[in-house]
Design a protein around this motif. Sequence first.
Motif, PDB file in Angstrom:
ATOM      1  N   ILE A 115       0.878  -1.167   0.000  1.00  0.00           N
ATOM      2  CA  ILE A 115       0.000   0.000   0.000  1.00  0.00           C
ATOM      3  C   ILE A 115       0.911   1.211   0.000  1.00  0.00           C
ATOM      4  O   ILE A 115       2.023   1.151   0.530  1.00  0.00           O
ATOM      5  N   SER A 116       0.481   2.290  -0.629  1.00  0.00           N
ATOM      6  CA  SER A 116       1.302   3.495  -0.692  1.00  0.00           C
ATOM      7  C   SER A 116       0.537   4.666  -0.115  1.00  0.00           C
ATOM      8  O   SER A 116      -0.695   4.719  -0.197  1.00  0.00           O
ATOM      9  N   CYS A 117       1.274   5.607   0.449  1.00  0.00           N
ATOM     10  CA  CYS A 117       0.645   6.710   1.164  1.00  0.00           C
ATOM     11  C   CYS A 117       1.502   7.968   1.004  1.00  0.00           C
ATOM     12  O   CYS A 117       2.715   7.920   1.195  1.00  0.00           O
ATOM     13  N   PHE A 118       0.861   9.078   0.645  1.00  0.00           N
ATOM     14  CA  PHE A 118       1.581  10.340   0.530  1.00  0.00           C
ATOM     15  C   PHE A 118       1.946  10.878   1.909  1.00  0.00           C
ATOM     16  O   PHE A 118       1.206  10.697   2.874  1.00  0.00           O
ATOM     17  N   ASN A 119       3.097  11.542   1.986  1.00  0.00           N
ATOM     18  CA  ASN A 119       3.587  12.023   3.278  1.00  0.00           C
ATOM     19  C   ASN A 119       2.620  12.984   3.960  1.00  0.00           C
ATOM     20  O   ASN A 119       2.605  13.069   5.181  1.00  0.00           O
ATOM     21  N   GLU A 120       1.770  13.679   3.227  1.00  0.00           N
ATOM     22  CA  GLU A 120       0.803  14.604   3.836  1.00  0.00           C
ATOM     23  C   GLU A 120      -0.403  13.880   4.427  1.00  0.00           C
ATOM     24  O   GLU A 120      -1.181  14.471   5.163  1.00  0.00           O
ATOM     25  N   ASN A 121      -0.583  12.607   4.085  1.00  0.00           N
ATOM     26  CA  ASN A 121      -1.753  11.838   4.534  1.00  0.00           C
ATOM     27  C   ASN A 121      -1.455  11.227   5.910  1.00  0.00           C
ATOM     28  O   ASN A 121      -1.162  10.041   6.044  1.00  0.00           O
ATOM     29  N   THR A 122      -1.553  12.058   6.921  1.00  0.00           N
ATOM     30  CA  THR A 122      -1.203  11.645   8.278  1.00  0.00           C
ATOM     31  C   THR A 122      -2.040  10.462   8.754  1.00  0.00           C
ATOM     32  O   THR A 122      -1.511   9.529   9.376  1.00  0.00           O
ATOM     33  N   ALA A 123      -3.331  10.473   8.465  1.00  0.00           N
ATOM     34  CA  ALA A 123      -4.201   9.373   8.916  1.00  0.00           C
ATOM     35  C   ALA A 123      -3.714   8.035   8.371  1.00  0.00           C
ATOM     36  O   ALA A 123      -3.625   7.042   9.101  1.00  0.00           O
ATOM     37  N   GLY A 124      -3.375   7.987   7.092  1.00  0.00           N
ATOM     38  CA  GLY A 124      -2.870   6.756   6.496  1.00  0.00           C
ATOM     39  C   GLY A 124      -1.527   6.346   7.066  1.00  0.00           C
ATOM     40  O   GLY A 124      -1.289   5.171   7.362  1.00  0.00           O
TER      41      GLY A 124
END
Length: 163
Positions: A115-124
Amino acid sequence: MTLRHRPVMVDDIKTICSFPQDARELFYMFPKAQYPLTEAQLTDAINQRFDSTVFERGNNVVGFANFYRAEKGGVCCIGNVIVAQQARGKGVASFIVKTMTALAFDRYDASEVQISCFNENTAGLLLYPKLGFLPFAIEERTALDNRRSALIHMSCGRAGRRQ
């Protein structure tokens, strides 16, 4: 109410398109899409992906996800994860990721789920490690405002840790 999942149906598409509340949320869910998410954009993504799944609480669709890569005996990559605004903070995202991970291991005999997550997506970023995903790579991307952004790739093996 109990959460359950099922394959996406055409009637679900309009509802799912309403989930991203702004361009930033859509970017986290579906970076190639243009805000607002249209039925045509989502339908095109569904047609190119695997196991597009909706998540329901009662009679309401409250989440969506799929695989953009699904290799029998190999790697499955979860994508397009989104939770309806009114269902956030209630365990839906955890249920989505756990369900899709189990589907990858059961249906595809996957050796690893990513799974991938952008650094701004704190919840993820806070959720995925709690579910056994560990970072293994960082890819530079361009954010919506043309700033540099980091896409953090995480993986989980069958034993709950990166292989």
